[in-house]
Motif scaffolding. Structure first.
Motif, PDB file in Angstrom:
ATOM      1  N   HIS A 132       1.128   5.608  -1.392  1.00  0.00           N
ATOM      2  CA  HIS A 132       0.632   6.798  -2.094  1.00  0.00           C
ATOM      3  C   HIS A 132       1.756   7.427  -2.913  1.00  0.00           C
ATOM      4  O   HIS A 132       1.581   8.487  -3.495  1.00  0.00           O
ATOM      5  CB  HIS A 132       0.087   7.821  -1.090  1.00  0.00           C
ATOM      6  CG  HIS A 132      -1.066   7.298  -0.297  1.00  0.00           C
ATOM      7  ND1 HIS A 132      -2.377   7.495  -0.647  1.00  0.00           N
ATOM      8  CD2 HIS A 132      -1.101   6.541   0.828  1.00  0.00           C
ATOM      9  CE1 HIS A 132      -3.165   6.894   0.234  1.00  0.00           C
ATOM     10  NE2 HIS A 132      -2.408   6.305   1.141  1.00  0.00           N
ATOM     11  N   GLU A 165      -7.796   2.234  -0.337  1.00  0.00           N
ATOM     12  CA  GLU A 165      -8.036   1.858   1.024  1.00  0.00           C
ATOM     13  C   GLU A 165      -9.430   2.295   1.417  1.00  0.00           C
ATOM     14  O   GLU A 165      -9.860   3.393   1.113  1.00  0.00           O
ATOM     15  CB  GLU A 165      -6.983   2.462   1.970  1.00  0.00           C
ATOM     16  CG  GLU A 165      -6.910   3.996   1.934  1.00  0.00           C
ATOM     17  CD  GLU A 165      -5.771   4.531   2.803  1.00  0.00           C
ATOM     18  OE1 GLU A 165      -5.790   4.376   4.038  1.00  0.00           O
ATOM     19  OE2 GLU A 165      -4.842   5.114   2.208  1.00  0.00           O
ATOM     20  N   HIS A 213      -4.053  -2.312   6.763  1.00  0.00           N
ATOM     21  CA  HIS A 213      -2.776  -1.666   6.440  1.00  0.00           C
ATOM     22  C   HIS A 213      -2.354  -0.725   7.570  1.00  0.00           C
ATOM     23  O   HIS A 213      -3.170  -0.300   8.383  1.00  0.00           O
ATOM     24  CB  HIS A 213      -2.879  -0.962   5.079  1.00  0.00           C
ATOM     25  CG  HIS A 213      -3.126   0.499   5.169  1.00  0.00           C
ATOM     26  ND1 HIS A 213      -2.116   1.406   5.368  1.00  0.00           N
ATOM     27  CD2 HIS A 213      -4.267   1.222   5.118  1.00  0.00           C
ATOM     28  CE1 HIS A 213      -2.632   2.620   5.431  1.00  0.00           C
ATOM     29  NE2 HIS A 213      -3.927   2.539   5.279  1.00  0.00           N
ATOM     30  N   ASP A 253       3.068   3.352   2.456  1.00  0.00           N
ATOM     31  CA  ASP A 253       1.972   4.308   2.681  1.00  0.00           C
ATOM     32  C   ASP A 253       2.432   5.720   2.284  1.00  0.00           C
ATOM     33  O   ASP A 253       2.797   5.922   1.144  1.00  0.00           O
ATOM     34  CB  ASP A 253       1.499   4.220   4.144  1.00  0.00           C
ATOM     35  CG  ASP A 253       0.116   4.831   4.354  1.00  0.00           C
ATOM     36  OD1 ASP A 253      -0.558   5.160   3.360  1.00  0.00           O
ATOM     37  OD2 ASP A 253      -0.295   4.982   5.521  1.00  0.00           O
ATOM     38  N   HIS A 294       0.845  -1.198   0.000  1.00  0.00           N
ATOM     39  CA  HIS A 294       0.000   0.000   0.000  1.00  0.00           C
ATOM     40  C   HIS A 294       0.878   1.244   0.000  1.00  0.00           C
ATOM     41  O   HIS A 294       1.656   1.466   0.925  1.00  0.00           O
ATOM     42  CB  HIS A 294      -0.910   0.002   1.236  1.00  0.00           C
ATOM     43  CG  HIS A 294      -1.699   1.263   1.376  1.00  0.00           C
ATOM     44  ND1 HIS A 294      -2.754   1.578   0.548  1.00  0.00           N
ATOM     45  CD2 HIS A 294      -1.575   2.309   2.225  1.00  0.00           C
ATOM     46  CE1 HIS A 294      -3.250   2.751   0.884  1.00  0.00           C
ATOM     47  NE2 HIS A 294      -2.548   3.221   1.897  1.00  0.00           N
TER      48      HIS A 294
HETATM   49 ZN   LIG Z   1      -2.751   5.104   2.880  1.00  0.00          ZN
END
Ligand SMILES: [Zn+2]
Length: 234
Positions: free
Chosen positions: A10, A80, A139, A188, A8
């Motif tokens: 960004h 998410e 997550h 993340d 996961h």
């Molecule tokens: Zn996130």
């Protein structure tokens, strides 16, 4: 050689030797605001309505859009999605949007990537209503051993991120209790690379980075049924 898996993120930059699942906020795609193509360089993406945005979407339109994006070969998961008691979005509305997306994930045959902020008990409550797909990943786990145990007993996979680099004792204890075959790692929004997270995780578990890479890659193939070679841009 097994690739690193960033379950996961960004981040928009590709990490050499890694397969990443990049997050796309359905709200942003819906509005066509500043969204980069989510699947450049062979990476995969997840798409969903974050609980922070649950009151800022037209639910039917967002669900239709997610349904369409879920058909793309590079779409690895719905997420998410989840629940968040640390934001002011109405909690019942968050739950409604979460449940609808869990159902959509089941229909699409995709795993879900779950955001849970002070809501592990609520997540388990929703899980009881049988709306979750078989593969669900919580997550950014930063909870304690007992919480990890409750989630694991209900089939969750747990993903850990940057917090492992400083790993306070309660988190370390929870992290070490996660069975190898239920574990994932992620960046993340962190500034560090997935390699840094693997290095910290391997150190804590007293295994080599290579062993960890093999294990998490095997988890990924089993849970997602997808390999880098299958991705459209590979
Ligand atoms: Zn996130």
């Amino acid at each position: 050689m097994a690739r690193y898996i960033d379950i996961h993120t960004h981040r928009q930059t590709e990490q050499p030797g890694a397969i990443a699942i990049r997050n796309v906020f359905a709200r942003d795609s819906f509005r066509q605001e500043g969204v980069s193509p989510p699947f450049t360089g062979g990476d995969l993406f997840s798409v969903g309505v974050h609980p922070w945005h649950a009151d800022d979407i037209e639910m039917d339109i967002a669900l239709d859009m997610i349904r369409v994006m879920a058909q793309l070969p590079a779409c690895a998961a719905i997420g998410e999605i989840g629940l968040d008691r640390a934001c002011d979005v109405d909690f019942d509305l968050q739950r409604e949007v979460f449940v609808a997306q869990c159902r959509l994930a089941c229909e699409s045959g995709l795993p879900v990537i779950v955001h849970s902020a002070r809501t592990h008990a609520d997540i388990l409550q929703v899980h009881k209503s049988n709306v979750f797909p078989p593969i669900w990943i919580v997550h950014g786990f930063r909870g304690k051993l007992q919480t990890a145990g409750q989630l694991l007993r209900n089939g969750a996979r747990l993903s850990f991120g940057e917090a492992l680099l400083r790993a306070p004792a309660p988190l370390r204890e929870a992290f070490l209790a996660v069975p190898d075959d239920r574990l994932y790692l992620e960046t993340d929004e962190a500034g560090c690379s997935i390699m840094d997270v693997y290095a910290a995780a391997a150190g804590l578990r007293e295994v080599t980075v290579e062993q960890l890479r093999e294990q998490l890659y095997a988890n990924f193939i089993r849970d997602f049924g997808i390999t880098h070679e299958d991705t459209p841009m590979a």
